[in-house]
Design a protein around this motif. Sequence first.
Motif, PDB file in Angstrom:
ATOM      1  N   THR B 421       8.260  21.945  38.320  1.00  0.00           N
ATOM      2  CA  THR B 421       8.784  21.512  36.670  1.00  0.00           C
ATOM      3  C   THR B 421      10.570  22.318  37.388  1.00  0.00           C
ATOM      4  O   THR B 421      10.419  23.521  37.809  1.00  0.00           O
ATOM      5  N   VAL B 422      11.477  21.655  37.868  1.00  0.00           N
ATOM      6  CA  VAL B 422      12.772  22.218  37.881  1.00  0.00           C
ATOM      7  C   VAL B 422      13.981  21.036  36.385  1.00  0.00           C
ATOM      8  O   VAL B 422      13.804  20.889  36.749  1.00  0.00           O
ATOM      9  N   ILE B 423      14.830  22.394  35.813  1.00  0.00           N
ATOM     10  CA  ILE B 423      15.258  21.939  34.722  1.00  0.00           C
ATOM     11  C   ILE B 423      16.929  22.677  34.996  1.00  0.00           C
ATOM     12  O   ILE B 423      16.590  24.004  34.871  1.00  0.00           O
ATOM     13  N   PHE B 424      17.674  21.819  35.141  1.00  0.00           N
ATOM     14  CA  PHE B 424      19.057  22.026  35.322  1.00  0.00           C
ATOM     15  C   PHE B 424      19.622  21.738  34.064  1.00  0.00           C
ATOM     16  O   PHE B 424      20.157  21.469  33.286  1.00  0.00           O
ATOM     17  N   ALA B 425      20.467  23.492  33.376  1.00  0.00           N
ATOM     18  CA  ALA B 425      21.510  23.596  32.503  1.00  0.00           C
ATOM     19  C   ALA B 425      22.079  24.041  32.486  1.00  0.00           C
ATOM     20  O   ALA B 425      22.775  25.264  32.839  1.00  0.00           O
ATOM     21  N   ILE B 426      23.205  22.939  33.603  1.00  0.00           N
ATOM     22  CA  ILE B 426      24.435  23.227  34.157  1.00  0.00           C
ATOM     23  C   ILE B 426      26.408  22.795  33.311  1.00  0.00           C
ATOM     24  O   ILE B 426      26.887  22.784  34.168  1.00  0.00           O
ATOM     25  N   GLY B 427      25.471  22.633  32.101  1.00  0.00           N
ATOM     26  CA  GLY B 427      26.627  22.147  31.230  1.00  0.00           C
ATOM     27  C   GLY B 427      27.269  21.145  30.921  1.00  0.00           C
ATOM     28  O   GLY B 427      26.573  19.949  31.751  1.00  0.00           O
ATOM     29  N   GLN B 428      27.479  20.773  29.514  1.00  0.00           N
ATOM     30  CA  GLN B 428      27.325  19.758  29.162  1.00  0.00           C
ATOM     31  C   GLN B 428      28.951  19.083  28.911  1.00  0.00           C
ATOM     32  O   GLN B 428      29.436  19.308  29.196  1.00  0.00           O
ATOM     33  N   ARG B 429      28.250  17.674  28.736  1.00  0.00           N
ATOM     34  CA  ARG B 429      30.028  17.627  28.394  1.00  0.00           C
ATOM     35  C   ARG B 429      30.010  15.865  27.098  1.00  0.00           C
ATOM     36  O   ARG B 429      28.849  15.920  26.825  1.00  0.00           O
ATOM     37  N   PRO B 430      31.110  15.753  27.109  1.00  0.00           N
ATOM     38  CA  PRO B 430      31.300  14.414  25.080  1.00  0.00           C
ATOM     39  C   PRO B 430      31.267  13.561  26.507  1.00  0.00           C
ATOM     40  O   PRO B 430      30.986  12.846  27.680  1.00  0.00           O
ATOM     41  N   ASP B 431      30.910  12.524  26.061  1.00  0.00           N
ATOM     42  CA  ASP B 431      30.468  10.716  25.751  1.00  0.00           C
ATOM     43  C   ASP B 431      31.205  10.328  26.070  1.00  0.00           C
ATOM     44  O   ASP B 431      31.761   9.218  25.606  1.00  0.00           O
ATOM     45  N   TYR B 432      32.116  10.020  27.329  1.00  0.00           N
ATOM     46  CA  TYR B 432      33.412   9.356  27.387  1.00  0.00           C
ATOM     47  C   TYR B 432      33.606   7.992  27.576  1.00  0.00           C
ATOM     48  O   TYR B 432      34.488   7.292  27.142  1.00  0.00           O
ATOM     49  N   GLU B 433      32.264   7.655  28.273  1.00  0.00           N
ATOM     50  CA  GLU B 433      32.190   6.160  27.860  1.00  0.00           C
ATOM     51  C   GLU B 433      32.216   5.673  26.725  1.00  0.00           C
ATOM     52  O   GLU B 433      32.809   4.670  26.128  1.00  0.00           O
ATOM     53  N   LEU B 434      31.438   6.495  26.080  1.00  0.00           N
ATOM     54  CA  LEU B 434      31.221   6.094  24.563  1.00  0.00           C
ATOM     55  C   LEU B 434      32.500   6.046  24.394  1.00  0.00           C
ATOM     56  O   LEU B 434      32.952   4.921  23.554  1.00  0.00           O
ATOM     57  N   LEU B 435      33.119   6.904  24.046  1.00  0.00           N
ATOM     58  CA  LEU B 435      34.821   7.219  23.606  1.00  0.00           C
ATOM     59  C   LEU B 435      35.574   5.758  23.877  1.00  0.00           C
ATOM     60  O   LEU B 435      36.130   5.070  23.022  1.00  0.00           O
ATOM     61  N   ALA B 436      35.337   5.404  25.864  1.00  0.00           N
ATOM     62  CA  ALA B 436      36.091   4.286  25.757  1.00  0.00           C
ATOM     63  C   ALA B 436      35.757   2.936  25.500  1.00  0.00           C
ATOM     64  O   ALA B 436      36.465   2.622  24.784  1.00  0.00           O
ATOM     65  N   GLN B 437      34.474   3.096  25.222  1.00  0.00           N
ATOM     66  CA  GLN B 437      33.776   2.384  24.492  1.00  0.00           C
ATOM     67  C   GLN B 437      34.065   0.865  23.391  1.00  0.00           C
ATOM     68  O   GLN B 437      34.645   0.576  22.797  1.00  0.00           O
ATOM     69  N   HIS B 438      34.808   2.210  22.391  1.00  0.00           N
ATOM     70  CA  HIS B 438      35.292   1.991  20.817  1.00  0.00           C
ATOM     71  C   HIS B 438      37.232   1.944  21.253  1.00  0.00           C
ATOM     72  O   HIS B 438      37.540   1.970  19.838  1.00  0.00           O
ATOM     73  N   GLY B 439      37.445   2.133  22.454  1.00  0.00           N
ATOM     74  CA  GLY B 439      38.753   2.367  22.909  1.00  0.00           C
ATOM     75  C   GLY B 439      39.955   3.663  22.241  1.00  0.00           C
ATOM     76  O   GLY B 439      40.667   4.042  21.837  1.00  0.00           O
ATOM     77  N   LEU B 440      38.626   5.175  21.971  1.00  0.00           N
ATOM     78  CA  LEU B 440      39.244   6.275  22.057  1.00  0.00           C
ATOM     79  C   LEU B 440      39.640   6.808  23.035  1.00  0.00           C
ATOM     80  O   LEU B 440      39.306   6.809  24.211  1.00  0.00           O
ATOM     81  N   GLU B 441      40.926   7.064  23.798  1.00  0.00           N
ATOM     82  CA  GLU B 441      41.851   7.773  24.328  1.00  0.00           C
ATOM     83  C   GLU B 441      41.182   9.060  24.750  1.00  0.00           C
ATOM     84  O   GLU B 441      40.901  10.263  23.800  1.00  0.00           O
ATOM     85  N   HIS B 442      40.497   8.962  25.946  1.00  0.00           N
ATOM     86  CA  HIS B 442      39.653  10.719  26.224  1.00  0.00           C
ATOM     87  C   HIS B 442      41.037  11.527  27.479  1.00  0.00           C
ATOM     88  O   HIS B 442      41.052  10.822  28.455  1.00  0.00           O
ATOM     89  N   HIS B 443      40.560  12.489  27.330  1.00  0.00           N
ATOM     90  CA  HIS B 443      40.729  13.403  29.252  1.00  0.00           C
ATOM     91  C   HIS B 443      39.732  12.693  30.134  1.00  0.00           C
ATOM     92  O   HIS B 443      38.888  12.425  29.432  1.00  0.00           O
ATOM     93  N   SER B 444      40.023  13.384  31.458  1.00  0.00           N
ATOM     94  CA  SER B 444      38.587  13.085  32.285  1.00  0.00           C
ATOM     95  C   SER B 444      38.305  14.218  32.768  1.00  0.00           C
ATOM     96  O   SER B 444      36.740  13.397  32.624  1.00  0.00           O
TER      97      SER B 444
END
Lengths: 522, 977
Positions: B421-444
């Motif tokens: 098994t290889v497990i990647f733990a190389i960082g996380q980010r917010p779910d901008y697709e979800l933000l956008a879906q609700h009309g919330l502006e987001h950074h790149s």
Amino acid sequence: MKQIIDKHVVKGEIVEEFLVKKDEFKSKPVTVWDVDNFFSKQVKIILENSGYIDPEKIEEYLEVDGYKALEKALNMTAEEIIDVLSKSGLRGRGGAGFPTALKWKFTRQAQGAPKYIVCNADEGDPGAFMNRNVLEGDPHKVLEGMIIGAYVIGAHHGFIYCRAEYPLAIKRLDIAIKQAREKGFLGKDILGSGFDFDISIMEGAGAFVCGEETALLGSLEGKRGMPNLRPPYPSTKGYKGKPTNINNVETWANVPWILLNGWQKYITMGSEKSKGTKVFALAGKIKRGGNVEVPMGMTIKEILIDIGGGTKSGKPLKAVQMGGPSGGCIPLALFDTPVDYESINATGAIMGSGGMVVMDEDSCMIDIAKFFLDFTVLESCGKCVYCRLGTKRLWEILDRISKGEGKIEDIDKLLDLSPKVKTGSLCGLGQTAPNPVLTTIRYFRAEYEAHINNKKCSAKVCKPLLTYTINDACTGCRACARKCPTDAITGDKKGIHVIDQDKCIQCGACYLACRFEAIDVE
Amino acid sequence: MKVKINSEEKEFPEKTSIMDYLLQNNRHIAGVCKVKELDPYGSCRLCLVEINGRLLPACATYPRENDSININNNVVINSRKTALELMLSDHFGDCIGPCNDGCPSKSEVQNYLALIAMGKHHEAVALMKQDYILPAALGRVCPAFCEDACRRNLVEGPVAIREAKRFAADYDLEHGPWMPDIPKETGKSVGIVGGGPAGLAAAFYLRVKGHKITIYESLPELGGMLRYGIPEYRLPKAILDKDIDTVIKTGIEVKTNTTVSVDITLEELQMKHDAVFVGIGAWKVYKPRVDNCEIVGVLDAIDFLKRTAMGEKIDIGKNVMVVGGGNSAMDVARTCIRLGANVSLSYSRTKNEMPARQIEIEEAEDEGVNFLILSNPVNIIGDGKIQEVELVRMELGEPDESGRCRPIVCDGSNYCVDVDTVIFAIGQRPDYELLAQHGLEHHSWGGARYDEITYETNLPGVFVGGDVAIGAATVIEAIATSKNAAQMIDFYLKGTLPKIREIIKEPSKHLDEIYSDEKLKEFLLKYYPYNHWKKVTEEDYKDRKRQERAKTKLLPAKERAKTFDEVELTHSEEDILKETERCMSCGCLDSFDCKLREYSMMYNAKQDTFEGELQSDVVDESHPHVILDNNKCILCGRCINLTHEITGEGLIDNLNRGFTTKNGPPPGTKLGEVKGDFIGQFVDECPTGAFALTTPYPKDGPWNVTPKPTVCNDCGMGCEMNIDIYKGIPVNVSTIDNSWNHGLVCDKPRFGRSWEKSVEKPMQKDGSKFKEISDDKAKAILKDHLESLAIVLTPSVTNDEAQELMKFAKEHNFAIGAIYDEGISTTKFATIFTSKRIQLDVDLSDYPVLKTFIHIAKKQGAIITNEEPDIAIVNAPAKPKDIPTIIMHKGLNEVGLMQLGLKMIPKAKNYLVIGSSDKKFKGFTISMGENKNADLVLPLPAWLNRTGKVVTSEGRELEVKQVLDGPSIMKILQSYF
């Protein structure tokens, strides 16, 4: 100096080259010499008797119409005397130039008893000795002025607050007071008028700020000399909370003359708003230093060149610091300015009590500003923020500039903080302390910029900015190398020496040691 | 007369200073040096206002008709700012501890450590919860920015703050946790999207303001990353559950398994609630830049940890490779170890560059994780199922923008490692697709766009906090941003948010508004404080005694690698107390009250504008209760004016001159060597922390105390004063400005603290000593002495207490009397100020406040004489003279008891004395309160628990209010009958 001692003091001969014009003095024939216009340009009211009468003998003062003004005053009403003073246009000689008649009137009208008068003889400006001259040379004149003032104001006790550094003045005042008492000019029922008044002397411990009237009063009461907010003014709430009138030595000394000779004669001297004469102490790089008394409105040039004889060194004049450490530097270009309260204020300097420190081309204006500010930083009483800390921070900026560590923004910093210190400070000390900074920037900005941008001090005063080098005139005598505290100078005996710039601390010892003008300073 | 103030024409009373006028009209005026009853002093230069274009001090300026005054234009503001900056340029001290500032949530670390040192763990937790929730969890997982900032780093290492927090939090959870008071419902409701640290924090800090809160959480349980991202061995779920419970039990509605966007839309939430907070975290992972990532055996860390936390047994095989160097990588690696796998961890740089906490790296290594540093996966080999990972060796190059050395590929250094098994733990980010879906502006990069001050998004009424706002960060940062957002939401719900935003941006433009709204002022000082810092190096602490930091206790590596039991153990109380001793209490004791700090904040003054020579002086700690720290003195002169002009003691004066001027006792003496009765009053007078009061506690705080008014019971004068209380702890005494005693309180109650002395248990005389006995035994003794019993009231008994006791005596047929000296004054103390000739027959050292009155009268010209006096001041017992007479009593309520008609001590066989006393009675003596001559002592509540009317020596009636809850005298007495 050696010449004077050897020839004049020891042998009793006249040293012709130091003499100035012939003159005669009232009843006593005294011979004086003059060159140029040293005497003819002066008009003496305050110093009229100084040097001519024996200050320890009241008889000699009486001989020159001493206490005649008092006699006259005691036959006048207080209102009449105030009217005469008011018409004479006499203004406070301590520096601020407040109309004396008005001040007397306020104290006279103030509610509360007893009332006091004070003679401010805490002459603290370095290099100023106008008051000392009067106190030592003609103490009765001051006493007479005070007695008249007390009569007008309704005070029965007066103080002379004199700095302890003037022991001779104190001694002579003491003698004068005793003599005046004996003759009935002081004490109970003065000259049969029914008016009682006496004077005591209080020695100040030498704090510059005690010349400020509220600080002086505090000191008189035995507290630390620290200025208080005005209002209340001393005229309503002064010594021990009672109405008190404070005038400078020179102001008091003017009063007998005005009463005796009339305001009409007084106003013929001086300029439109500044009447009478003013004593100035010429110091610094002036040829003939010392006290001179001139009618107000005379130009700076006349005082410094015609009377003072220009610079000692013969080098061109550069500027004059007027008004003591908290005055300002007036440049040569403005030497046609007449010396009166308004004109001097317009230059950014102040009349002050009459100190004039003369500078020639060898004076660095940053160093001068730093020097005067250093004095106020030390002499601030420490009470208010702007004076205690503001002057210190200004000094630190100047210090940086003088060491070549200044930045060009520092000039703006000085220009920002200085007016704030002026407007924000509690008393006159802080309110005037930045004047040397502001006037030197105003008239000598290029010098500031040269220190900051080029790391150059054209007057060759700011040592960290100097470079010492040895030129071809070097004989290899090793005199400089022996004096150098950091062993920065090397070279073969009889060969041209070299200064290691990394080791050199710009102390200038080599320059002074060299007898062959082989050291160049840049 | 008419004057113009800020161009507005105003009616201005004659002979009034501008400062007085502004204060009377509730307008802001700065200033620290003016003492109310004295002439203006003029040192601080902070009250300058512009009058007809000139700057003049408001305290000493009396306007004339038609003057034009500007009280807050730019010139005025600027001059005050400069005056402050000059003061700051010669101020050597810290407002708060660096720990406090280092904490993203600005938690008052020094202050709660002081509570822990007292054993007040609930109170410590309460203080923590002022700034963050979940202290037990944070006590385990927080990276402890506070410790990084700790000044003790300059000595031998930081105070173990996290461990102390953990200790107190665990104690709190075990012993019935502290819960906040919830105010009346506001009628507003807020929907919280996400039940992680961010959502929980927003929920809590809005709930404590009285709003109705609903949390919407898509997963089955609350906690977010704390539950689903941090493994059990680091944060046991049982602890987390309890911690979360303390949040939810404030009355928060929770909807789990409810996914916004699936079960309910954001729009619906906006309709349903008055505001919405979005705290959905950063759960999306960055995709590895490696081919063949889609095959079986390739996992991402977040998904792996979440599924493991939910109890799923994931088949990871024997050999696992973890990729990454952050805390998540360590969590994954250590979890896999515990699942029995051989774990290697690939990281492209060295351990020095790893973003994970050092301790995590060490612990992982101890547990057997094999670190493949300077390696990077380039290819995943396997058909449908992973077999090998191809790595390439790296070397470090030049530092990049982050300051870390850039890894460079070593060409041709590729090698393969067998893995299941290889497990990647190389960082996380917010779910901008979800933000956008609700009309919330987001950074790149994925984070939501929001207003930096208000946390409001582009959708009105929708706020954000936590990882979705700031990117994947720490728990404490998520909580901090959400706490701040909650404050803003509260303003939004009140309709004041736009205004608040303007005020925060430039407080100096809104000073009148700020100073007329105490809560707003407090908010600004708390959330946007000015903090001054001492510039210090290791050199400054070279003489500090070394005290090694308590070692963290861990389960042995071999043992712990097999289980999910918590690795780190809670410290012992002993260790924690030692740690609190290590705290150097850097922050100023006056941090909550310092005027310099307050004004510096309001006027945006900066410490370094006029950087220059700084005077630093040794702190004078010679006095047992008062510290004189000249480094913090701004020379306002209040102490000097107090001691010279008001008390007449003359203890402090200006020393030196110019820049080196300072205040202090006479040269060569220390504060501890001067004798006076108003040394504590210096602390009240001092606008900064130059004078500070110590406490009887192990550490002095500081704490944001609440002053509670009471009356001093140390003598018959009855001075009004405050007892400053912090969470039920009596801290110190302070003065009341508008008290009859002119804001003066002598040192007796300040240092003697008789107001907190109580008797807790009954005691029986045993030879010359007393021994504690049981309540029953006390009752029995009392019962034996009821015959011919007289009740005797001491002078500190209030009228209300006396009346109850008189009723009680009547019911039981007991005689009753009181201890007092006869004589009732015929005039008030105020008459002293208008008297010219004072007959004084009392020792003023018995009545320090009276001493000040006499001093002031003398300053106004009065003399002390026995000839033709116009007022007499005499000791009781005495009869009033035919001139106005003040009869001084030693006891507080002697006059009150006399006026109630109580006679003096009746004759009896047995006495029941109410209140502490030294009096000896001819008979068996039962004393409620200490009495060395008593036979039996019964419990007595402290003065600060008591209540009722008293009448002082001058005949002034004062109402004593209860400062702290406690049983009354009557209640205690009845329990023994």
